[in-house]
Design an enzyme around this catalytic site. Structure first.
Site, mmCIF file in Angstrom:
data_model
loop_
_atom_site.group_PDB
_atom_site.id
_atom_site.type_symbol
_atom_site.label_atom_id
_atom_site.label_comp_id
_atom_site.label_asym_id
_atom_site.label_seq_id
_atom_site.Cartn_x
_atom_site.Cartn_y
_atom_site.Cartn_z
ATOM 1 N N GLU A 1 0.420 -0.440 16.282
ATOM 2 C CA GLU A 1 -0.381 0.743 15.922
ATOM 3 C C GLU A 1 -1.292 1.154 17.083
ATOM 4 O OE1 GLU A 1 -2.714 0.685 12.218
ATOM 5 O OE2 GLU A 1 -4.116 2.053 13.208
ATOM 6 N N SER B 1 -1.428 -7.820 10.784
ATOM 7 C CA SER B 1 -2.851 -7.840 11.097
ATOM 8 C C SER B 1 -3.705 -7.946 9.830
ATOM 9 C CB SER B 1 -3.106 -6.531 11.853
ATOM 10 O OG SER B 1 -4.363 -6.387 12.253
ATOM 11 N N HIS C 1 5.550 -4.944 8.694
ATOM 12 C CA HIS C 1 5.598 -6.325 9.169
ATOM 13 C C HIS C 1 5.906 -7.299 8.030
ATOM 14 C CE1 HIS C 1 3.191 -5.363 13.048
ATOM 15 N NE2 HIS C 1 4.496 -5.249 13.203
ATOM 16 N N HIS D 1 -1.031 -4.595 19.476
ATOM 17 C CA HIS D 1 -0.531 -4.266 18.133
ATOM 18 C C HIS D 1 0.195 -2.918 18.209
ATOM 19 C CE1 HIS D 1 -0.457 -3.086 13.913
ATOM 20 N NE2 HIS D 1 -0.584 -4.379 13.635
ATOM 21 N N CYS E 1 0.866 -1.183 0.000
ATOM 22 C CA CYS E 1 0.000 0.000 0.000
ATOM 23 C C CYS E 1 0.906 1.237 0.000
ATOM 24 C CB CYS E 1 -0.845 -0.002 1.260
ATOM 25 S SG CYS E 1 0.184 -0.003 2.744
HETATM 26 S S1 SF4 Z 1 -2.876 2.532 7.235
HETATM 27 FE FE1 SF4 Z 1 -1.498 0.765 7.075
HETATM 28 S S2 SF4 Z 1 -2.385 -0.518 5.445
HETATM 29 FE FE2 SF4 Z 1 -3.317 1.544 5.289
HETATM 30 S S3 SF4 Z 1 -2.073 2.691 3.800
HETATM 31 FE FE3 SF4 Z 1 -1.251 3.119 5.843
HETATM 32 S S4 SF4 Z 1 0.353 1.580 6.144
HETATM 33 FE FE4 SF4 Z 1 -0.925 0.865 4.474
#
Ligand code: SF4
Length: 308
Positions: free
Chosen positions: A126, A223, A41, A124, A12
């Site tokens: 985040e 995740s 990850h 996690h 992404c």
């Molecule tokens: S929130 Fe996580 S999955 Fe979504 S764009 Fe950002 S890094 Fe990628």
């Protein structure tokens, strides 16, 4: 054997940006560059950057004085930022802008005097980072039962934010439980769900209508990759999360005609190629790809690296 690739899949924009930050920092400041937590990850990504001179640490105490440190895409708590500041460590922030957006939204809600609920997975990185970005008490909920267990009166003014790697579908029932329990519940307009999570999950749901085995390339601690595998299982299809092609078990492939193949947001496309090669060594393989959505999202780099 037919192999159908999901689209979109894999990297992404947040992951691409985070990796680029490490690479540009290495080019600008030279090795070693310290990165707090795995930048994303994925072992293959981490090992590739280690070879170029990145050092991954879990705690800032492992970073020598004066060394450049990068915060991973998952975000960090204010305490970590303050610690880097107190030690005068030159710090670069690779937190995904969508995660930062959640931090800001959460702070706005708290400033409005609302009680904040964070929907996400305990432990996690985040979630740890988001919890540590917010003043005051935050209630972390992972299930509808957690909502029922909240020790708050029904008239509490609730606001919620969510971990980015949960999809709209993942959070729907928890939000509904909040709305049942409390008179006043607000959440972000578009939810905090990131486009990449939603798009990859939508693509896997389509894929599951066409295949009889699902392979998800991604790390065990990712995740969003785990969730992609679960979606396959929910669709009634044998579904496996594989770190790379060496995890494929021949038994899975017996009597399988159509393999669906996708990758989590932190898994490089090179791993998909290796899985296809591994399958081709076992069977004649015919590859196709779902039409899917084309993603055109790019996130800006930190100013100090954008001209490197
Ligand atoms: S929130 Fe996580 S999955 Fe979504 S764009 Fe950002 S890094 Fe990628």
């Amino acid at each position: 054997m037919k192999v159908i690739l999901a689209r979109p899949r894999g990297f992404c924009a947040g992951v691409i940006r985070a990796i680029e930050i490490v690479e540009r920092a290495l080019a600008k400041y030279g090795a070693p560059i310290y990165v707090r937590h795995e930048i994303v990850h994925n072992r293959h990504v981490v090992q590739g950057l280690e070879k170029k001179g990145a050092r991954f640490v879990e705690d800032l105490s492992e970073v020598p004085d004066g060394a450049v440190v990068i915060f991973s895409a998952h975000g960090v708590s204010r305490a970590v930022v303050a610690e880097a500041h107190a030690r005068n460590l030159p710090a670069l922030n690779a937190t995904c802008p969508l995660v930062t957006k959640v931090h800001h939204q959460a702070q706005r809600y708290v400033a409005q005097g609302r009680v904040l609920v964070l929907i996400g997975h305990a432990g996690h990185p985040e979630v740890e980072g988001t919890l540590g970005q917010i003043d005051g008490n935050v209630h972390l909920v992972q299930t509808e039962a957690d909502v029922d267990a909240l020790n708050l009166p029904a008239e509490t003014r609730i606001a919620y934010v969510t971990q980015t790697t949960l999809s709209v579908d993942d959070t729907r029932s928890i939000i509904a439980a909040l709305e049942r329990r409390f008179h006043e519940v607000v959440g972000p307009e578009t939810r905090d769900i990131c486009y990449a999570t939603q798009n990859r999950q939508t693509a896997v749901r389509q894929l599951c209508q066409m295949c009889d085995l699902l392979l998800v390339v991604g790390a065990r601690n990712s995740s969003n990759s785990n969730r992609l595998r679960e979606i396959g299982e929910e669709a009634g299809i044998p579904s496996y999360l594989i770190g790379d092609e060496t995890d494929i078990d021949d038994k899975w492939l017996l009597k399988v005609e159509v393999v669906g193949l996708t990758a989590g947001a932190s898994a490089p496309e090179m791993l998909i190629d290796r899985v296809i090669d591994a399958l081709s060594r076992r069977y004649p393989v015919e590859i196709s790809m779902l039409p899917g959505i084309e993603e055109n999202i790019n996130f800006r780099l930190p100013a100090e690296l954008s001209t490197t």
